[in-house]
Design a protein around this motif. Sequence first.
Motif, PDB file in Angstrom:
ATOM      1  N   ALA A  47      36.886  18.766 -20.469  1.00 25.06           N
ATOM      2  CA  ALA A  47      37.046  17.703 -19.464  1.00 25.06           C
ATOM      3  C   ALA A  47      38.508  17.510 -19.091  1.00 25.06           C
ATOM      4  CB  ALA A  47      36.470  16.401 -19.996  1.00 25.06           C
ATOM      5  N   TRP A  48      38.736  17.151 -17.834  1.00 23.61           N
ATOM      6  CA  TRP A  48      40.097  16.974 -17.297  1.00 23.61           C
ATOM      7  C   TRP A  48      40.117  15.658 -16.519  1.00 23.61           C
ATOM      8  CZ3 TRP A  48      43.096  17.201 -12.684  1.00 23.61           C
ATOM      9  CH2 TRP A  48      44.403  17.665 -12.824  1.00 23.61           C
ATOM     10  N   GLY A  64      37.803  16.554 -13.531  1.00 24.03           N
ATOM     11  CA  GLY A  64      37.468  17.963 -13.409  1.00 24.03           C
ATOM     12  C   GLY A  64      36.896  18.435 -14.736  1.00 24.03           C
ATOM     13  N   ASN A  65      36.225  19.569 -14.697  1.00 26.60           N
ATOM     14  CA  ASN A  65      35.755  20.188 -15.938  1.00 26.60           C
ATOM     15  C   ASN A  65      36.024  21.684 -15.837  1.00 26.60           C
ATOM     16  OD1 ASN A  65      34.267  19.728 -18.504  1.00 26.60           O
ATOM     17  ND2 ASN A  65      32.924  21.276 -17.646  1.00 26.60           N
ATOM     18  N   PHE A  66      36.718  22.209 -16.823  1.00 24.84           N
ATOM     19  CA  PHE A  66      37.058  23.639 -16.830  1.00 24.84           C
ATOM     20  C   PHE A  66      36.419  24.271 -18.048  1.00 24.84           C
ATOM     21  CE2 PHE A  66      40.539  21.570 -14.523  1.00 24.84           C
ATOM     22  CZ  PHE A  66      40.502  22.295 -13.346  1.00 24.84           C
ATOM     23  N   PHE A  75      29.651  25.629 -12.955  1.00 22.08           N
ATOM     24  CA  PHE A  75      30.155  24.768 -14.028  1.00 22.08           C
ATOM     25  C   PHE A  75      31.453  25.278 -14.643  1.00 22.08           C
ATOM     26  CE2 PHE A  75      25.524  23.736 -14.108  1.00 22.08           C
ATOM     27  CZ  PHE A  75      25.676  22.481 -13.534  1.00 22.08           C
ATOM     28  N   LYS A  76      31.987  26.394 -14.118  1.00 21.91           N
ATOM     29  CA  LYS A  76      33.228  26.941 -14.698  1.00 21.91           C
ATOM     30  C   LYS A  76      34.449  26.111 -14.320  1.00 21.91           C
ATOM     31  CE  LYS A  76      32.023  31.499 -15.941  1.00 21.91           C
ATOM     32  NZ  LYS A  76      31.209  32.564 -15.496  1.00 21.91           N
ATOM     33  N   ALA A  77      34.502  25.645 -13.104  1.00 22.05           N
ATOM     34  CA  ALA A  77      35.610  24.791 -12.646  1.00 22.05           C
ATOM     35  C   ALA A  77      35.018  23.835 -11.631  1.00 22.05           C
ATOM     36  CB  ALA A  77      36.698  25.622 -12.002  1.00 22.05           C
ATOM     37  N   ARG A 112      38.040  29.510  -7.470  1.00 19.05           N
ATOM     38  CA  ARG A 112      37.324  28.494  -6.713  1.00 19.05           C
ATOM     39  C   ARG A 112      36.973  27.308  -7.588  1.00 19.05           C
ATOM     40  NH1 ARG A 112      31.223  29.840  -5.127  1.00 19.05           N
ATOM     41  NH2 ARG A 112      30.349  30.115  -7.179  1.00 19.05           N
ATOM     42  N   ILE A 113      36.787  26.166  -6.949  1.00 16.28           N
ATOM     43  CA  ILE A 113      36.259  25.009  -7.656  1.00 16.28           C
ATOM     44  C   ILE A 113      34.987  24.569  -6.942  1.00 16.28           C
ATOM     45  CG2 ILE A 113      38.466  24.208  -8.590  1.00 16.28           C
ATOM     46  CD1 ILE A 113      38.608  22.125  -6.389  1.00 16.28           C
TER      47      ILE A 113
END
Length: 150
Positions: A47-48, A64-66, A75-77, A112-113
């Motif tokens: 989590a970010w 954000g979630n990375f 779900f990667k970014a 990409r996000i």
Amino acid sequence: MSELRLEELAASNIVAANTLSLKPGQEQFVAPVSHSIAEAYVNPATAWPRVVLEDDEVVGFIMGNFDPDAQEDEFKACIWRINVAADAQGHGVGRFAVLAVADEARRRGLERITVIYEPGEAGPAAFFEKIGFTPYGETPYGETVAALEL
Ligand SMILES: CC(C)(COP(=O)(O)OP(=O)(O)OC[C@H]1O[C@@H](n2cnc3c(N)ncnc32)[C@H](O)[C@@H]1OP(=O)(O)O)[C@@H](O)C(=O)NCCC(=O)NCCS
């Protein structure tokens, strides 16, 4: 010109983040910020969570979630949530927050996000499309999945 800056979610700003107001009708599109704070607490590796300050006042929250190990691409970014205080909407706070996640993704070498949101008139679809996201799918719950190429 007011100054926008980002801070990590911390003891000093968590109450302000958790009490951000929304405009009438927007509540149906987002869970309370406290849900994201709890998610950040149980997913510290990915989590970010960040708050946006405008002239030292908390006016927004973005998470954000990375997760490079996520099986599904979206779900990667991913932007898990964004909230801008009702009286701070409409002058670039949301764009600033999304671009901060994009910058962080670039820093991590990502291309990409993504974001998942509820469709609907008062929802955030037009905002994300204005920033450059392109809708490309739908979850089983009817939410839109959109991506921003970096
Ligand atoms: C969606 C949200 C984050 C936008 O934040 P904001 O600070 O008002 O957005 P900005 O001022 O940065 O807007 C960026 C651009 O999007 C446009 N935009 C923003 N909201 C819009 C809307 N509802 N309809 C059409 N365009 C919109 C702005 O006009 C601006 O365009 P410009 O570049 O031509 O000036 C904010 O309205 C919000 O917190 N909504 C409630 C919570 C929510 O729905 N979150 C998303 C769930 S993931």
